[in-house]
Write a protein that holds these residues in place. Structure first.
Motif, PDB file in Angstrom:
ATOM      1  N   LEU A  72      52.407  12.173 -39.420  1.00 45.34           N
ATOM      2  CA  LEU A  72      51.322  10.783 -39.440  1.00 45.34           C
ATOM      3  C   LEU A  72      50.045  10.833 -40.176  1.00 45.34           C
ATOM      4  O   LEU A  72      49.717   9.751 -40.872  1.00 45.34           O
ATOM      5  CB  LEU A  72      50.990  10.534 -37.775  1.00 45.34           C
ATOM      6  N   SER A  73      49.451  12.168 -40.284  1.00 42.00           N
ATOM      7  CA  SER A  73      48.336  12.157 -40.934  1.00 42.00           C
ATOM      8  C   SER A  73      48.447  11.943 -42.527  1.00 42.00           C
ATOM      9  O   SER A  73      47.433  11.718 -43.190  1.00 42.00           O
ATOM     10  CB  SER A  73      47.776  13.764 -41.013  1.00 42.00           C
ATOM     11  N   HIS A  74      49.788  11.660 -42.915  1.00 41.57           N
ATOM     12  CA  HIS A  74      49.756  11.193 -44.193  1.00 41.57           C
ATOM     13  C   HIS A  74      49.273   9.781 -44.506  1.00 41.57           C
ATOM     14  O   HIS A  74      48.927   9.485 -45.496  1.00 41.57           O
ATOM     15  CB  HIS A  74      51.210  11.385 -44.976  1.00 41.57           C
ATOM     16  N   ALA A  75      49.034   9.082 -43.329  1.00 39.92           N
ATOM     17  CA  ALA A  75      48.506   7.681 -43.527  1.00 39.92           C
ATOM     18  C   ALA A  75      47.227   7.505 -44.114  1.00 39.92           C
ATOM     19  O   ALA A  75      46.913   6.768 -44.516  1.00 39.92           O
ATOM     20  CB  ALA A  75      48.624   7.032 -42.061  1.00 39.92           C
ATOM     21  N   TRP A  76      46.341   8.773 -43.868  1.00 43.32           N
ATOM     22  CA  TRP A  76      44.978   8.498 -44.231  1.00 43.32           C
ATOM     23  C   TRP A  76      44.783   9.586 -45.476  1.00 43.32           C
ATOM     24  O   TRP A  76      43.585   9.971 -45.629  1.00 43.32           O
ATOM     25  CB  TRP A  76      43.956   8.690 -43.357  1.00 43.32           C
TER      26      TRP A  76
END
Length: 404
Positions: A72-76
């Motif tokens: 999920l951290s790829h989103a930012w």
């Protein structure tokens, strides 16, 4: 077999043989073969695996949360390509099922697959021994004639990069296979076990990667400790890794602050460069301590500086330190989830029905992998995740305890 297998043992033997050949080629391709084992045998191991996971629900829950948060951290993240998130979400479950397939084999089938791995492991070890003694002659020839290298020195340098990566995977395979040979008790088998460890030693000490030497030494040390404390030693390994990930910025900050004056100037360039990387990553962690900069963020950053008459990048592709990498990409949230998963794994290991030899092998494989990602490789790279899965698979084939 304990369950009804849908494919023959020959299929598994073929995939394991391919995995060993991929190790000789530097580990690239290993992710494919191990993922295929997990995918093909998923219907066979899923039900029994689900029952096993239900006995450790906290571990499963935390593991899913940990991988999910990292993805999920790829989103930012400033890095646009989401390849790594997709690979982790898809491959990690397949690697877990592939490794677990080794546990589900009957003793007879485990012996059969162990014989296959023994043969291919000795062949791969012989290849690394030749390359270690010749300075990468075969790999250098391949690089010069079949790859993009344009002159001999460049070919040898590129070959050593490939060989060092393959050597890491070979180290994780060699230990469980050597123990398997030793437990057979025959003179020839025990000679083969000692030869395999010698080959592993040469592979670790060659190809200009000191982290492999440290990893091999750690693997042997934790395996020896597990022989005397079968449950405690591997639990301490996992618990210690959890503590390290959780406190990595603090530990590394203190360590860097306490370095004696002049020590950095006396270190080899590769290690002095690591110190600069760790300082730069600590600065980045301070800027986003809670959620981090996002998965693979270092791939979009750069900090070139002059150092020892050359230009180095203080923010290369990864941090050469798993704890700092997780903190930088996923922040305190990711570090807490990863640490909690490791603590849960330590607890589950204490309850698992494993033989002493399986625990020794698992400790050895885990020790090598943890040191490798703490000092050398990026923590997310799928090839060494696959090498870990293969090592765990092989560890599960060791069914004979010293007392039996």
């Amino acid at each position: 077999m304990r369950t009804r297998w849908r494919l023959t043992s020959a299929t598994l033997a073929l995939l394991l043989t391919l995995s060993a050949l991929f190790i000789a080629a530097g580990g690239l391709g290993l992710a494919t073969s191990m993922a295929l084992i997990g995918f093909i045998f998923a219907p066979v191991v899923f039900v029994s695996g689900w029952r096993a996971f239900k006995s450790a629900p906290t571990l499963v829950f935390l593991g899913v949360l940990c991988v999910g948060w990292l993805c999920l951290s790829h989103a930012w993240s400033p890095y646009e390509k989401a390849d790594q998130a997709y690979k982790m979400a898809l491959l990690i479950p397949l690697f877990v099922m592939g490794a677990y397939a080794g546990f589900r084999l009957t003793r007879e089938e485990a012996e059969r697959q162990g014989q296959v791995l023994t043969i291919v492991c000795l062949l791969v070890g012989g290849y690394f021994l030749i390359e270690a003694l010749s300075g990468g002659m075969i790999g250098g020839w391949i690089e010069l004639n079949l790859e993009e290298s344009t002159y001999p020195a460049e070919a040898i340098r590129n070959a050593k990069v490939t060989l060092s990566r393959g050597a890491t995977a070979f180290l994780m395979l060699a230990g469980p296979v050597a123990l398997m040979l030793w437990r057979r008790g025959e003179t020839l088998d025990r000679a083969g076990a000692m030869i395999l460890i010698v080959m592993a030693g040469f592979a670790a000490a060659s190809f200009d990667v000191e982290a492999n030497i440290l990893a091999f030494g750690c693997g042997l040390a934790i395996a020896g400790a597990t022989l005397f404390k079968p449950r405690l030693a591997p639990q301490m390994l996992l618990g210690g890794a959890g503590v390290w990930v959780l406190g990595a910025p603090l530990f590394m900050g203190i360590g860097l602050a306490l370095l004696p004056d002049g020590l950095e100037d006396r270190l080899p360039l590769s290690w002095a460069w690591r110190l600069e990387i760790w300082r730069a990553v600590l600065d980045q962690i301070r800027q986003a301590p809670l959620i981090g900069h996002g998965l693979d963020s270092m791939r979009a950053l750069s900090d070139p500086v002059p150092y020892r008459d050359i230009i180095i990048d203080r923010l290369p592709l990864h941090a050469h330190n798993a704890g700092l990498q997780i903190w930088m990409d996923a922040g305190a949230t990711g570090a807490i989830l990863c640490s909690a998963t490791l603590f849960a794994a330590a607890g589950a290991l204490g309850r698992a029905r494993l033989s002493t030899d399986q625990l020794i092998s698992l400790s050895y494989v885990g020790g090598i992998w943890l040191v490798s990602i703490m000092l050398g490789y990026g923590v997310y790279q799928e090839w060494h995740h696959a090498a870990l899965a293969l090592g765990v698979f092989t560890a599960f084939l060791n069914r004979t305890d010293p007392a039996s």
